[in-house]
Design an enzyme around this catalytic site. Sequence first.
Site, PDB file in Angstrom:
ATOM      1  N   GLU A   1      49.925   2.240  42.652  1.00  0.00           N
ATOM      2  CA  GLU A   1      49.165   3.490  42.737  1.00  0.00           C
ATOM      3  C   GLU A   1      49.110   4.182  41.377  1.00  0.00           C
ATOM      4  OE1 GLU A   1      48.889   7.713  45.158  1.00  0.00           O
ATOM      5  OE2 GLU A   1      50.847   6.785  44.912  1.00  0.00           O
TER       6      GLU A   1
ATOM      7  N   GLU B   1      39.758  14.393  59.079  1.00  0.00           N
ATOM      8  CA  GLU B   1      39.988  14.933  60.421  1.00  0.00           C
ATOM      9  C   GLU B   1      41.468  15.030  60.784  1.00  0.00           C
ATOM     10  OE1 GLU B   1      39.444  10.945  63.150  1.00  0.00           O
ATOM     11  OE2 GLU B   1      37.654  12.083  62.603  1.00  0.00           O
TER      12      GLU B   1
END
Length: 181
Positions: free
Chosen positions: A119, A140
Amino acid sequence: MKKFEEKTYETETIYKGKIVQLNIDSVTLPDGNTSKRELIKHPGAVAVIALTEEGKLICVEQYRKPMEKSLIEIPAGKLEEGEEPKTCALRELEEETGYTTDHLQFLTSFYTSPGFADEIVHLYFTEHVKPLEETPPGDEDEFVDLLELTLEEAEQLEREQRIHDAKTAYALLYLKLRQQR
């Protein structure tokens, strides 16, 4: 050959999820011996150091399941496939904070945990934010509260370990050094 390079001769994908992939790489070490490496593959991320007109740092508080607690962080998010980091930084700033900017400056990129993950976080800075008339919908499954903090307030939250992640600690160090100029 790169110094201390490990040559991969086999990769086994153990898990492929929405955010990360876990691989076990079999490698040949520089001395000819072999070993296994557990590697997390990640698409990369962005983070934004954003200051209000009053010089306050824009942060969000959200629950972080791995730590089982809420943390206060600078706005950040995962790169989508093929997405430019600057585009992602603006999207995350808007979705998480309701602010936007026309002046997003790239600062640096850094690896979060190079011992086991690839990452990379691309860090941006702006001190020219303006509120959006309407905040675009975010993820969401993401719930955040907006905070605007003075550097002193942020440093206190860091001492209390409510700010306790690398990207936000990096942001505070950047702001302290910037203040000293």
